[in-house]
Design an enzyme around this catalytic site. Structure first.
Site, PDB file in Angstrom:
ATOM      1  N   TYR A   1      12.428   6.855  15.457  1.00 55.48           N
ATOM      2  CA  TYR A   1      12.151   7.037  14.024  1.00 55.48           C
ATOM      3  C   TYR A   1      13.153   8.012  13.400  1.00 55.48           C
ATOM      4  O   TYR A   1      13.728   7.748  12.340  1.00 55.48           O
ATOM      5  CB  TYR A   1      10.729   7.552  13.834  1.00 55.48           C
ATOM      6  CG  TYR A   1      10.327   7.694  12.382  1.00 55.48           C
ATOM      7  CD1 TYR A   1       9.887   6.595  11.656  1.00 55.48           C
ATOM      8  CD2 TYR A   1      10.403   8.930  11.741  1.00 55.48           C
ATOM      9  CE1 TYR A   1       9.520   6.718  10.318  1.00 55.48           C
ATOM     10  CE2 TYR A   1      10.043   9.066  10.408  1.00 55.48           C
ATOM     11  CZ  TYR A   1       9.599   7.962   9.699  1.00 55.48           C
ATOM     12  OH  TYR A   1       9.250   8.097   8.371  1.00 55.48           O
TER      13      TYR A   1
ATOM     14  N   VAL B   1      11.445  -7.682   6.076  1.00 54.76           N
ATOM     15  CA  VAL B   1      12.785  -7.224   5.703  1.00 54.76           C
ATOM     16  C   VAL B   1      13.790  -7.346   6.839  1.00 54.76           C
ATOM     17  O   VAL B   1      15.005  -7.244   6.603  1.00 54.76           O
ATOM     18  CB  VAL B   1      12.762  -5.770   5.186  1.00 54.76           C
ATOM     19  CG1 VAL B   1      11.981  -5.665   3.890  1.00 54.76           C
ATOM     20  CG2 VAL B   1      12.224  -4.808   6.242  1.00 54.76           C
TER      21      VAL B   1
ATOM     22  N   ARG C   1       0.854  -1.188   0.000  1.00 57.83           N
ATOM     23  CA  ARG C   1       0.000   0.000   0.000  1.00 57.83           C
ATOM     24  C   ARG C   1       0.890   1.239   0.000  1.00 57.83           C
ATOM     25  O   ARG C   1       2.116   1.156   0.032  1.00 57.83           O
ATOM     26  CB  ARG C   1      -0.923   0.013   1.227  1.00 57.83           C
ATOM     27  CG  ARG C   1      -0.190   0.070   2.554  1.00 57.83           C
ATOM     28  CD  ARG C   1      -1.130  -0.089   3.732  1.00 57.83           C
ATOM     29  NE  ARG C   1      -0.418   0.130   4.999  1.00 57.83           N
ATOM     30  CZ  ARG C   1      -0.948  -0.027   6.195  1.00 57.83           C
ATOM     31  NH1 ARG C   1      -2.205  -0.437   6.300  1.00 57.83           N
ATOM     32  NH2 ARG C   1      -0.259   0.204   7.290  1.00 57.83           N
TER      33      ARG C   1
END
Length: 258
Positions: free
Chosen positions: A163, A69, A21
């Protein structure tokens, strides 16, 4: 020179992580429209199935792999499997990434820190290493990592040291790989978006205490669309950017100019 031809990807194969997406899916569409054969991967089978169906209805030939991943062995296995089948992956879009709810650094537990770093930085490295090995053998390839303006600035009002650190690391990893691989004709660049109108960003964007300050600090006064990142990824994957390696291209609606 036929300038428009430089954007074409006919005869090339692209592997895109996190393509179920959002930015990844739009990038798959963009590269397919430019003529590339597309292989998408993601961590959610339902998203992958829906993305594959959507791309197929648009007339694109697409193949998909379920992939976490952060699993080094699985990533290498897919890259090697494709090579053994004679499929030369010319383009890698290392797009898979996650954000995390607003968490103050002093309250952040080890698991939250590790998860974000593992997906956004370590997972991207695993992808670059696995597919990069085959590109280096053939002495050609283009890799695009999907970073963030958060690799340059410390966002406000949300607290997201994990992040921000992961994206800053990703940018420097991109430059480091570009330096190592440039003389073997493998280019490595990154795109650094601002807040993007995707499911992941909108969880936070719907809260006025976040969205107001975001727009106050954004000169264009809007979030960007995933298609706007996808077109930049197309540019970086194509020969139109043949003189670029180690570049971090800002798609930030002007956020970092102040």
């Amino acid at each position: 020179m036929d300038y428009m031809k430089q954007f074409r990807l006919d005869g090339r194969t692209a592997f895109i992580t996190g393509a179920g997406r959002g930015i990844g899916l739009c990038t798959a569409d963009a590269l397919a429209q430019a003529g590339a054969d597309i292989i998408i991967s993601g961590i959610d089978q339902a998203d992958l199935d829906a993305a594959t169906e959507q791309l197929a209805t648009q007339g694109h030939k697409v193949r998909s792999f379920l992939l976490d991943v952060t699993n080094s062995a699985a990533t290498t296995e897919i890259a090697d499997k494709l090579a053994s089948e004679g499929i030369e992956v010319d383009i890698l879009i290392a797009n898979a990434g996650i954000a995390w709810p607003d968490t103050r650094a002093e309250d952040m537990d080890d698991a939250a820190w590790a998860k974000v770093i593992d997906v956004n930085l370590t997972g991207a490295f695993y992808s670059c290493r696995a597919f990069g090995r085959h590109m280096l053998e053939r002495k050609r390839g283009a890799i695009v990592t999907v970073g963030s303006m958060s690799g340059f600035i410390s966002n406000k009002p949300q607290n997201q040291v994990h992040y921000n650190a992961s994206k800053a690391g990703l940018h420097h990893m991109t430059k480091s790989l570009a330096g190592e691989w440039a003389d073997r004709n493998v280019r490595v660049n990154s795109v650094a978006p601002t807040y993007v109108n995707t499911v992941m960003s909108n969880v936070t964007a719907k809260k006025p205490e976040y969205f107001g300050p975001w727009m106050e600090n954004t000169p264009m006064k809007r979030m960007i669309e995933p298609e706007e990142v996808a077109t930049t990824n197309l540019f970086l994957a194509s020969d139109a950017s043949s003189g670029l390696t180690g570049s971090i291209v800002m798609v930030d609606a002007g956020y970092t100019i102040w």
